[in-house]
Design a protein around this motif. Structure first.
Motif, PDB file in Angstrom:
ATOM      1  N   ILE A 102       4.230  -0.751  21.658  1.00 13.13           N
ATOM      2  CA  ILE A 102       5.042   0.211  20.917  1.00 13.13           C
ATOM      3  C   ILE A 102       6.492   0.142  21.387  1.00 13.13           C
ATOM      4  CG2 ILE A 102       5.443   2.675  20.522  1.00 13.13           C
ATOM      5  CD1 ILE A 102       2.345   3.006  20.661  1.00 13.13           C
ATOM      6  N   LYS A 103       6.690   0.033  22.695  1.00 17.12           N
ATOM      7  CA  LYS A 103       8.049  -0.071  23.230  1.00 17.12           C
ATOM      8  C   LYS A 103       8.742  -1.341  22.735  1.00 17.12           C
ATOM      9  CE  LYS A 103       7.678   2.793  27.260  1.00 17.12           C
ATOM     10  NZ  LYS A 103       8.850   3.635  27.133  1.00 17.12           N
ATOM     11  N   ILE A 104       8.001  -2.430  22.623  1.00 18.01           N
ATOM     12  CA  ILE A 104       8.565  -3.681  22.098  1.00 18.01           C
ATOM     13  C   ILE A 104       8.993  -3.487  20.648  1.00 18.01           C
ATOM     14  CG2 ILE A 104       7.979  -6.048  21.435  1.00 18.01           C
ATOM     15  CD1 ILE A 104       6.231  -6.128  24.017  1.00 18.01           C
ATOM     16  N   ILE A 105       8.162  -2.817  19.870  1.00 16.58           N
ATOM     17  CA  ILE A 105       8.488  -2.553  18.469  1.00 16.58           C
ATOM     18  C   ILE A 105       9.743  -1.689  18.376  1.00 16.58           C
ATOM     19  CG2 ILE A 105       7.688  -1.378  16.367  1.00 16.58           C
ATOM     20  CD1 ILE A 105       4.813  -2.264  17.213  1.00 16.58           C
ATOM     21  N   LEU A 106       9.818  -0.656  19.200  1.00 14.20           N
ATOM     22  CA  LEU A 106      10.999   0.219  19.190  1.00 14.20           C
ATOM     23  C   LEU A 106      12.244  -0.515  19.668  1.00 14.20           C
ATOM     24  CD1 LEU A 106       9.431   3.566  20.461  1.00 14.20           C
ATOM     25  CD2 LEU A 106      10.126   2.982  18.128  1.00 14.20           C
ATOM     26  N   ASN A 107      12.071  -1.460  20.583  1.00 10.83           N
ATOM     27  CA  ASN A 107      13.211  -2.265  21.026  1.00 10.83           C
ATOM     28  C   ASN A 107      13.756  -3.116  19.888  1.00 10.83           C
ATOM     29  OD1 ASN A 107      13.264  -1.272  23.622  1.00 10.83           O
ATOM     30  ND2 ASN A 107      11.991  -2.907  24.458  1.00 10.83           N
ATOM     31  N   GLU A 108      12.875  -3.591  19.010  1.00  7.28           N
ATOM     32  CA  GLU A 108      13.326  -4.335  17.834  1.00  7.28           C
ATOM     33  C   GLU A 108      14.206  -3.444  16.966  1.00  7.28           C
ATOM     34  OE1 GLU A 108      10.332  -6.319  15.511  1.00  7.28           O
ATOM     35  OE2 GLU A 108       9.330  -7.091  17.293  1.00  7.28           O
ATOM     36  N   GLU A 149       6.611  -3.298   7.723  1.00 11.04           N
ATOM     37  CA  GLU A 149       5.876  -4.352   7.031  1.00 11.04           C
ATOM     38  C   GLU A 149       5.290  -5.361   8.019  1.00 11.04           C
ATOM     39  OE1 GLU A 149       6.844  -7.897   3.866  1.00 11.04           O
ATOM     40  OE2 GLU A 149       7.953  -6.006   3.679  1.00 11.04           O
ATOM     41  N   LYS A 150       6.094  -5.742   9.021  1.00 13.18           N
ATOM     42  CA  LYS A 150       5.655  -6.743   9.986  1.00 13.18           C
ATOM     43  C   LYS A 150       4.420  -6.279  10.765  1.00 13.18           C
ATOM     44  CE  LYS A 150       7.251  -9.297  14.059  1.00 13.18           C
ATOM     45  NZ  LYS A 150       8.382  -9.531  14.970  1.00 13.18           N
ATOM     46  N   TYR A 151       4.415  -5.028  11.195  1.00  9.55           N
ATOM     47  CA  TYR A 151       3.327  -4.527  12.037  1.00  9.55           C
ATOM     48  C   TYR A 151       2.285  -3.728  11.253  1.00  9.55           C
ATOM     49  CZ  TYR A 151       6.284  -6.071  15.834  1.00  9.55           C
ATOM     50  OH  TYR A 151       7.040  -6.845  16.676  1.00  9.55           O
ATOM     51  N   GLN A 152       2.485  -3.597   9.962  1.00  6.21           N
ATOM     52  CA  GLN A 152       1.558  -2.895   9.073  1.00  6.21           C
ATOM     53  C   GLN A 152       1.253  -1.491   9.586  1.00  6.21           C
ATOM     54  OE1 GLN A 152      -1.805  -5.482   8.623  1.00  6.21           O
ATOM     55  NE2 GLN A 152      -0.684  -6.916   7.332  1.00  6.21           N
ATOM     56  N   ILE A 153       2.338  -0.737   9.758  1.00  2.55           N
ATOM     57  CA  ILE A 153       2.212   0.661  10.168  1.00  2.55           C
ATOM     58  C   ILE A 153       2.907   1.518   9.124  1.00  2.55           C
ATOM     59  CG2 ILE A 153       2.056   0.196  12.648  1.00  2.55           C
ATOM     60  CD1 ILE A 153       5.057   0.861  12.842  1.00  2.55           C
ATOM     61  N   SER A 154       2.596   2.795   9.127  1.00  2.00           N
ATOM     62  CA  SER A 154       3.254   3.690   8.174  1.00  2.00           C
ATOM     63  C   SER A 154       4.601   4.132   8.733  1.00  2.00           C
ATOM     64  CB  SER A 154       2.378   4.916   7.906  1.00  2.00           C
ATOM     65  OG  SER A 154       2.343   5.743   9.053  1.00  2.00           O
ATOM     66  N   GLN A 155       5.416   4.632   7.823  1.00  7.45           N
ATOM     67  CA  GLN A 155       6.728   5.126   8.240  1.00  7.45           C
ATOM     68  C   GLN A 155       6.559   6.329   9.174  1.00  7.45           C
ATOM     69  OE1 GLN A 155       9.251   6.053   4.938  1.00  7.45           O
ATOM     70  NE2 GLN A 155      11.083   6.193   6.194  1.00  7.45           N
ATOM     71  N   ALA A 156       5.574   7.172   8.890  1.00  4.71           N
ATOM     72  CA  ALA A 156       5.313   8.333   9.736  1.00  4.71           C
ATOM     73  C   ALA A 156       4.929   7.901  11.153  1.00  4.71           C
ATOM     74  CB  ALA A 156       4.217   9.192   9.125  1.00  4.71           C
ATOM     75  N   THR A 157       4.106   6.863  11.241  1.00  6.39           N
ATOM     76  CA  THR A 157       3.711   6.347  12.553  1.00  6.39           C
ATOM     77  C   THR A 157       4.924   5.866  13.320  1.00  6.39           C
ATOM     78  OG1 THR A 157       1.521   5.705  11.772  1.00  6.39           O
ATOM     79  CG2 THR A 157       2.325   4.601  13.748  1.00  6.39           C
ATOM     80  N   PHE A 158       5.790   5.138  12.644  1.00 10.31           N
ATOM     81  CA  PHE A 158       6.992   4.633  13.307  1.00 10.31           C
ATOM     82  C   PHE A 158       7.834   5.784  13.848  1.00 10.31           C
ATOM     83  CE2 PHE A 158      11.489   3.589  13.304  1.00 10.31           C
ATOM     84  CZ  PHE A 158      11.494   2.491  14.145  1.00 10.31           C
ATOM     85  N   ALA A 217       9.866   9.251  18.237  1.00 14.45           N
ATOM     86  CA  ALA A 217      10.042  10.561  18.866  1.00 14.45           C
ATOM     87  C   ALA A 217       9.351  10.628  20.226  1.00 14.45           C
ATOM     88  CB  ALA A 217       9.489  11.650  17.951  1.00 14.45           C
ATOM     89  N   LYS A 218       8.211   9.981  20.314  1.00 15.66           N
ATOM     90  CA  LYS A 218       7.415  10.079  21.538  1.00 15.66           C
ATOM     91  C   LYS A 218       7.860   9.120  22.633  1.00 15.66           C
ATOM     92  CE  LYS A 218       2.620  10.188  23.069  1.00 15.66           C
ATOM     93  NZ  LYS A 218       1.226  10.083  22.663  1.00 15.66           N
TER      94      LYS A 218
END
Length: 95
Positions: free
Chosen positions: A11-17, A29-38, A43-44
C-alpha cells in the motif's frame, strides 16, 4: 475475516506512486482497486512514517534517553525517601 490483497508495504508503494505524480485513475486501474479504497489507504497510511529507518532510529534513541531519565529520577526519588525516613526517625527520637 477477509484476506487482504495488499500488505501495508505494498500500500505504501502504491501511495508513493501517487506522491511521485502518477494520476489516481491510472493507479486505480493498474492495481484494480476502487477509488474509495485508494482514498481510505491515503487517509490511513500516507502520514505513517514509522517504516522510515531514520525515524525508527530516532525513536529508539529517544526511548533510550527517556529510560535513562526515568532510572535517574527513580534512584533520586529512592534516595530522598530514605533521607526522609532517617529525618523522621531522628525527629521522633528527639521528641
Amino acid at each position: 475475516m477477509r484476506n487482504k490483497r495488499f500488505s501495508k508495504n505494498q500500500i505504501k508503494i502504491i501511495l508513493n506512486e501517487y506522491e511521485a505524480g502518477k494520476p489516481i485513475p491510472e493507479i486505480i486501474e493498474k492495481y484494480q482497486i476502487s477509488q474509495a479504497t485508494f482514498y481510505n489507504w491515503k487517509a490511513k497510511y500516507q502520514n505513517d512514517s514509522i517504516n522510515d529507518p531514520e525515524e525508527i532510529k530516532k525513536l529508539k534513541e529517544d526511548n533510550e534517553r527517556l529510560r535513562r531519565m526515568f532510572v535517574d529520577i527513580s534512584l533520586e526519588n529512592q534516595k530522598l525517601k530514605t533521607l526522609l525516613e532517617k529525618y523522621e526517625e531522628s525527629i521522633k527520637k528527639a521528641l
